[in-house]
Design a protein around this motif. Structure first.
Motif, PDB file in Angstrom:
ATOM      1  N   GLY A 184       0.725  -1.247   0.018  1.00  0.00           N
ATOM      2  CA  GLY A 184      -0.080   0.101  -0.062  1.00  0.00           C
ATOM      3  C   GLY A 184       0.839   1.289   0.054  1.00  0.00           C
ATOM      4  O   GLY A 184       0.336   2.254  -0.609  1.00  0.00           O
ATOM      5  N   ALA A 185       2.136   1.082   0.479  1.00  0.00           N
ATOM      6  CA  ALA A 185       3.023   2.407   0.579  1.00  0.00           C
ATOM      7  C   ALA A 185       3.881   2.395  -0.644  1.00  0.00           C
ATOM      8  O   ALA A 185       4.689   3.261  -0.550  1.00  0.00           O
ATOM      9  N   GLY A 186       3.754   1.297  -1.264  1.00  0.00           N
ATOM     10  CA  GLY A 186       4.798   1.124  -2.696  1.00  0.00           C
ATOM     11  C   GLY A 186       6.008   1.098  -1.876  1.00  0.00           C
ATOM     12  O   GLY A 186       7.239   1.342  -2.620  1.00  0.00           O
ATOM     13  N   PHE A 187       6.202   0.193  -1.056  1.00  0.00           N
ATOM     14  CA  PHE A 187       7.664  -0.303  -0.484  1.00  0.00           C
ATOM     15  C   PHE A 187       8.038  -1.622  -0.856  1.00  0.00           C
ATOM     16  O   PHE A 187       7.076  -2.554  -0.762  1.00  0.00           O
ATOM     17  N   ALA A 188       9.126  -2.003  -1.006  1.00  0.00           N
ATOM     18  CA  ALA A 188       9.748  -3.255  -1.360  1.00  0.00           C
ATOM     19  C   ALA A 188      11.102  -3.261  -0.497  1.00  0.00           C
ATOM     20  O   ALA A 188      11.886  -2.464  -0.692  1.00  0.00           O
ATOM     21  N   LYS A 189      11.277  -4.498  -0.137  1.00  0.00           N
ATOM     22  CA  LYS A 189      12.664  -4.829   0.516  1.00  0.00           C
ATOM     23  C   LYS A 189      13.594  -4.849  -0.489  1.00  0.00           C
ATOM     24  O   LYS A 189      13.452  -5.067  -1.433  1.00  0.00           O
ATOM     25  N   ASN A 190      14.888  -4.839  -0.061  1.00  0.00           N
ATOM     26  CA  ASN A 190      16.121  -5.047  -0.843  1.00  0.00           C
ATOM     27  C   ASN A 190      16.171  -6.219  -1.354  1.00  0.00           C
ATOM     28  O   ASN A 190      16.123  -7.207  -0.450  1.00  0.00           O
ATOM     29  N   PRO A 191      16.056  -6.358  -2.576  1.00  0.00           N
ATOM     30  CA  PRO A 191      15.904  -7.885  -3.297  1.00  0.00           C
ATOM     31  C   PRO A 191      17.181  -8.837  -2.975  1.00  0.00           C
ATOM     32  O   PRO A 191      16.981  -9.975  -2.960  1.00  0.00           O
ATOM     33  N   GLY A 192      18.125  -8.080  -2.522  1.00  0.00           N
ATOM     34  CA  GLY A 192      19.332  -8.938  -2.097  1.00  0.00           C
ATOM     35  C   GLY A 192      19.319  -9.512  -0.646  1.00  0.00           C
ATOM     36  O   GLY A 192      19.941 -10.552  -0.507  1.00  0.00           O
ATOM     37  N   PHE A 193      18.147  -8.839  -0.118  1.00  0.00           N
ATOM     38  CA  PHE A 193      17.999  -9.474   1.375  1.00  0.00           C
ATOM     39  C   PHE A 193      16.951 -10.396   1.295  1.00  0.00           C
ATOM     40  O   PHE A 193      15.841 -10.165   0.899  1.00  0.00           O
ATOM     41  N   LYS A 194      17.172 -11.679   1.561  1.00  0.00           N
ATOM     42  CA  LYS A 194      16.231 -12.905   1.407  1.00  0.00           C
ATOM     43  C   LYS A 194      15.402 -13.429   2.415  1.00  0.00           C
ATOM     44  O   LYS A 194      14.807 -14.109   2.276  1.00  0.00           O
ATOM     45  N   GLU A 195      15.568 -12.379   3.564  1.00  0.00           N
ATOM     46  CA  GLU A 195      14.536 -12.851   4.904  1.00  0.00           C
ATOM     47  C   GLU A 195      13.327 -12.444   4.571  1.00  0.00           C
ATOM     48  O   GLU A 195      13.095 -11.438   3.611  1.00  0.00           O
TER      49      GLU A 195
ATOM     50  N   HIS B  65      10.929  -9.656   8.851  1.00  0.00           N
ATOM     51  CA  HIS B  65      12.164  -9.400   9.814  1.00  0.00           C
ATOM     52  C   HIS B  65      12.362  -7.985  10.227  1.00  0.00           C
ATOM     53  O   HIS B  65      11.817  -7.121   9.669  1.00  0.00           O
ATOM     54  N   LEU B  66      12.999  -7.913  11.383  1.00  0.00           N
ATOM     55  CA  LEU B  66      13.269  -6.563  11.926  1.00  0.00           C
ATOM     56  C   LEU B  66      13.988  -5.538  11.154  1.00  0.00           C
ATOM     57  O   LEU B  66      13.687  -4.439  11.093  1.00  0.00           O
ATOM     58  N   ALA B  67      14.749  -6.015  10.364  1.00  0.00           N
ATOM     59  CA  ALA B  67      15.660  -5.322   9.620  1.00  0.00           C
ATOM     60  C   ALA B  67      14.749  -4.609   8.449  1.00  0.00           C
ATOM     61  O   ALA B  67      14.986  -3.375   8.132  1.00  0.00           O
ATOM     62  N   VAL B  68      13.779  -5.382   8.119  1.00  0.00           N
ATOM     63  CA  VAL B  68      12.692  -4.941   6.932  1.00  0.00           C
ATOM     64  C   VAL B  68      11.829  -3.804   7.741  1.00  0.00           C
ATOM     65  O   VAL B  68      11.629  -2.799   7.169  1.00  0.00           O
TER      66      VAL B  68
END
Length: 225
Positions: free
Chosen positions: A125-136, A140-143
Motif C-alpha cells: 500500500g505504501a509502494g515499498f519493497a525490501k532490498n531484493p538482495g535481502f532474502k529474509e 524481519h526486524l531489519a525490513v
C-alpha cells in the motif's frame, strides 16, 4: 498540523524526522547482516544521538563505544553472536532471538504467519519493497525498521514541499506501524536477545532498540496530538 505551520515548527519537524530516520536506518543495518569494519568505523565515529532522553542518548553512545576500534578478532566475535542469536547456529541449548514478527506473534511461534501477510499488505500500500538482495521475509526486524526509515524520509519530503497534510499522513502511518508491528513484539524479542548476547554490542543493541521504539511512539503521539 495545518498547511499554515510556522517556519520554525516545520524546521523542527524536519530535524525530528531526519534524526529518527537516521536511527532507524542504522538499526536496520545492525539487524540485517553481520557488522563489518567499514560499518563499525562509520557508526562509532558518527554523530552522537541528539535526544532529551538521557538514557536513550547514553544507550546510543554505548553502541558507538562497543564498535570503537573493532579489530578482526572483535568482528569475528560479533559475527558468532549474530549467527547464534538470530539464526540459531551453535549449541541447541543456547538462547535464540529470531528477528521475525511472526515468531513472536503467532500461536505456534512460526515464521511467515499472519504478521508476514499484514506487513506485506502495508508495504504494498505504501509502494515499498525490501532490498531484493535481502532474502529474509518481510516481517524481519531489519525490513520493518527500513520501512520506518523510508516513511521518515517521505515525511521530510512532504514538509520541505510545504505539504503539511502529506507529512501528517506519513507521521500517522509511522505511528500505526510502530504500534501494530514493532511494539507488539519488541519487548519479548529484546529480552531473548539480551540473554543470547550475554553482554557487549548486541546486548546493548537490544536495550537501545526497545527503548528507542517506545520513546519514538510516545514522541509521535505527542506530535500528532
Amino acid at each position: 498540523m495545518t498547511d499554515t505551520m510556522p517556519a520554525e515548527l516545520v524546521e523542527n519537524l524536519i530535524d525530528f524526522c531526519e534524526n529518527r530516520g537516521r536511527v532507524y536506518a542504522l538499526l536496520s543495518r545492525c539487524y540485517e547482516t553481520e557488522i563489518d569494519a567499514a560499518f563499525a568505523e562509520t557508526f562509532s565515529q558518527g554523530a552522537a544521538l541528539s535526544s532529551d532522553d538521557a538514557a536513550l542518548a547514553d544507550g546510543f553512545a554505548a553502541l558507538q563505544a562497543d564498535l570503537a576500534a573493532c579489530d578482526e578478532g572483535k568482528l569475528e566475535q560479533l559475527a558468532v553472536v549474530f549467527d547464534r542469536a538470530f539464526f540459531g547456529m551453535g549449541p541447541r541449548t543456547a538462547q535464540k532471538a529470531f528477528p521475525y514478527e511472526s515468531v513472536y506473534t503467532s500461536e505456534g511461534g512460526l515464521m511467515m504467519q499472519d504478521a508476514y501477510s499484514e506487513v506485506l499488505n502495508v508495504y504494498r500500500g505504501a509502494g515499498f519493497a525490501k532490498n531484493p538482495g535481502f532474502k529474509e521475509p518481510e516481517d524481519h526486524l531489519a525490513v520493518e525498521l527500513a520501512f520506518m526509515a523510508l516513511l521518515c524520509g517521505r515525511a521530510v519530503e512532504a514538509l520541505r514541499a510545504g505539504d503539511a497534510d502529506g507529512a501528517e499522513r506519513q507521521l500517522r502511518a509511522q505511528l500505526a506501524f510502530v504500534q501494530d508491528h514493532l511494539l507488539n513484539w519488541i519487548e519479548r524479542f529484546a529480552a531473548d536477545m539480551r540473554k543470547a548476547a550475554e553482554g557487549g554490542f548486541y546486548f546493548d543493541l537490544a536495550a537501545f532498540t526497545e527503548r528507542f521504539l517506545n520513546a519514538d511512539a510516545a514522541e509521535l503521539s505527542d506530535v500528532l496530538a
